[in-house]
Design an enzyme around this catalytic site. Structure first.
Site, PDB file in Angstrom:
ATOM      1  N   HIS A 318      19.383  29.018  28.463  1.00  0.00           N
ATOM      2  CA  HIS A 318      18.741  30.035  27.636  1.00  0.00           C
ATOM      3  C   HIS A 318      18.233  29.443  26.316  1.00  0.00           C
ATOM      4  O   HIS A 318      17.190  29.858  25.806  1.00  0.00           O
ATOM      5  CB  HIS A 318      19.725  31.172  27.331  1.00  0.00           C
ATOM      6  CG  HIS A 318      19.846  32.173  28.435  1.00  0.00           C
ATOM      7  ND1 HIS A 318      20.765  32.054  29.465  1.00  0.00           N
ATOM      8  CD2 HIS A 318      19.168  33.309  28.686  1.00  0.00           C
ATOM      9  CE1 HIS A 318      20.638  33.082  30.288  1.00  0.00           C
ATOM     10  NE2 HIS A 318      19.684  33.863  29.837  1.00  0.00           N
ATOM     11  N   GLY A 319      18.973  28.494  25.759  1.00  0.00           N
ATOM     12  CA  GLY A 319      18.544  27.878  24.516  1.00  0.00           C
ATOM     13  C   GLY A 319      19.589  26.911  23.994  1.00  0.00           C
ATOM     14  O   GLY A 319      20.786  27.190  24.076  1.00  0.00           O
TER      15      GLY A 319
END
Length: 373
Positions: A318-319
Site C-alpha cells: 500500500h505504501g
C-alpha cells in the site's frame, strides 16, 4: 479524464458500451471490441501525461517478453529456483523502483495501476513455475494486463479465469443475464461512490476534520471507515459491472465486510481479490516452505508467523510509509491472535455458534477494524 470519475468519462463509457451490448446480444465475439475500448481509454486517461503512457507501454511489453522467456526456460530447465527467483524479481522490479523513488521524492516508472499489473504478472510467473500454465498467448496476456475497467484499482483477476471468458462467445440468454447483472452493479456502484461516499466525505470535512477532542476522533474513525468502504466498493462495482457488459466476469471485491464476526472473516470480505492473492501466492507458500524446512515447532506457530509476514508485505504494498507498515503489522498481529485463539480456546469452541457470542465477536471485530483505519 479519469477512470469511473466525472461526467465526461461516464458519458463516453455509456456511448461506447452500446456497440458491445449489440455485439453481445447478437452472439458475436467481444474480444476485439474490448481491445479497442482498452486502447481508447488508456489513451484518454494516460495521454495527458505522456511519460505515464510510455511507462505503461514499456512495462506491458517487458512483461510479455519476460513471461515468454521464463516459460521457455521453465520447459528447458524445469523448476529451477534460481531462474524462477530472478523472473519474480524482474516482474517486481519496476514497482520497487517506483516505491523507492517515492521515498526519495521523485517518481520513476510510476503510472496509475502499476501495482495491479505487477500482481497479475507475478501470478502468471508463479503459475508457470508450478506447471499450471504451460503456454502463453502473448496477445491475450497483454489484453489481460490492460483490460481498462480493472487497470487502475482492480479488482485483481486471474489470467486463466480471464482467458475462459475472453475466448467465449456468449449465447443471447447468457449475455442478457450478464447485461442485467452488469447494469445493476454499475448503478449500485455509482450510488455508492457518488451518493454514499460523497455524503460521508462531506461529514468528514465539515464536522470532523482538524478537531482532536476524543469524541471527534471516534466519529472521524467511523465515518472515515464508511467513506473508505463506499468509495472503493463503489469503484469496484462499476469496474465489475462494466466488465460484465464486455463479457468478462471480473470477480467480486467486497462482500459486506462490516458484518464480519472475526478479523479473518473481515479479510475474506474486504478487498477480496487482493487478500486472496496474498493468501494464495504469499501466505500459502510461506506455510509450505516453513513446514517443509521445519522452521517452527508447530503449524500454528508457522501460521501466526505467516500472517505477520503476509500483512507486513501487504502494508508495504500500500505504501512504504510508517502508517501503512504499522497498519500491516497491526492486522498481522490480529490475524495471528485470532488463529491462536480459534485453535487453543475451549471457550471459543464451546460458544462460537451461540447468537450472543457471534454478536459480541462482531462488535469487537468492528471496533478493531475501525481503529485500524
Amino acid at each position: 479524464m479519469s477512470f469511473f470519475a466525472g461526467c465526461d468519462f461516464f458519458m463516453v463509457l455509456f456511448i461506447l458500451l452500446i456497440p458491445a451490448v449489440l455485439l453481445g446480444l447478437s452472439e458475436k465475439k467481444l474480444k476485439w471490441y474490448r481491445w479497442l475500448l482498452s486502447l481508447f481509454f488508456i489513451w484518454e486517461v494516460y495521454g495527458s501525461t505522456k511519460i505515464q503512457l510510455l511507462y505503461l507501454i514499456g512495462y506491458v511489453i517487458f512483461a510479455a517478453y519476460l513471461v515468454k522467456i521464463y516459460l521457455y526456460l521453465r520447459k528447458k530447465y524445469g523448476r529451477n529456483k534460481y531462474i524462477y527467483g530472478h523472473a519474480v524479481f524482474l516482474s517486481l522490479l519496476p514497482l520497487l523502483v517506483y516505491k523507492i523513488g517515492g521515498l526519495r521524492g521523485y517518481s520513476v516508472f510510476g503510472f496509475l495501476g502499476i501495482s495491479y499489473i505487477c500482481f497479475k504478472i507475478i501470478q502468471v510467473v508463479i503459475e508457470c513455475y508450478d506447471g499450471v500454465i504451460n503456454e502463453i498467448d502473448e496477445f491475450q496476456f497483454i489484453e489481460f494486463l490492460i483490460f481498462f475497467p480493472c487497470l487502475s484499482s482492480g479488482p485483481i483477476d486471474r489470467s486463466r479465469r480471464f482467458a475462459e471468458d475472453d475466448n467465449k462467445i456468449w449465447s443471447r440468454q447468457e449475455y442478457i443475464e450478464l447485461l442485467w447483472t452488469g447494469l445493476y452493479k454499475i448503478i449500485l456502484g455509482i450510488f455508492y461512490k457518488v451518493a454514499c461516499s460523497g455524503f460521508f466525505y462531506y461529514l468528514l470535512q465539515t464536522y470532523f476534520a482538524g478537531k482532536h477532542r476524543p469524541i471527534y476522533l471516534v466519529g472521524y474513525a467511523y465515518i472515515y471507515g464508511l467513506y473508505l468502504f463506499f468509495d472503493f466498493a463503489g469503484y469496484s462495482l462499476m469496474a465489475i459491472g462494466t466488465s460484465y457488459l464486455l463479457g468478462i466476469r471480473t470477480p467480486e471485491n467486497f462482500r459486506k465486510p462490516f458484518l464480519s464476526v472475526d478479523i479473518q472473516e473481515f479479510w475474506d470480505r474486504w478487498h477480496i481479490t487482493l487478500s486472496h492473492w496474498f493468501r494464495d501466492f504469499l501466505f500459502s507458500r510461506f506455510m509450505i516452505q516453513s513446514i517443509r524446512k521445519k522452521r517452527f515447532k508447530t503449524r500454528l506457530n508457522a501460521a501466526c508467523a505467516g500472517f505477520l509476514v503476509n500483512m507486513l508485505v501487504m502494508g508495504l504494498w500500500h505504501g512504504v510509509t510508517p502508517s501503512y507498515i504499522l497498519y500491516g503489522l497491526y492486522h498481522g498481529v490480529l490475524l495471528a491472535i485470532t488463529e491462536w485463539y480459534k485453535k487453543k480456546s475451549s471457550f471459543y469452541k464451546k460458544y462460537r455458534q451461540k447468537r450472543w457470542y457471534r454478536f459480541l465477536s462482531w462488535l469487537i471485530t468492528l471496533q478493531l477494524v475501525i481503529f485500524g483505519f
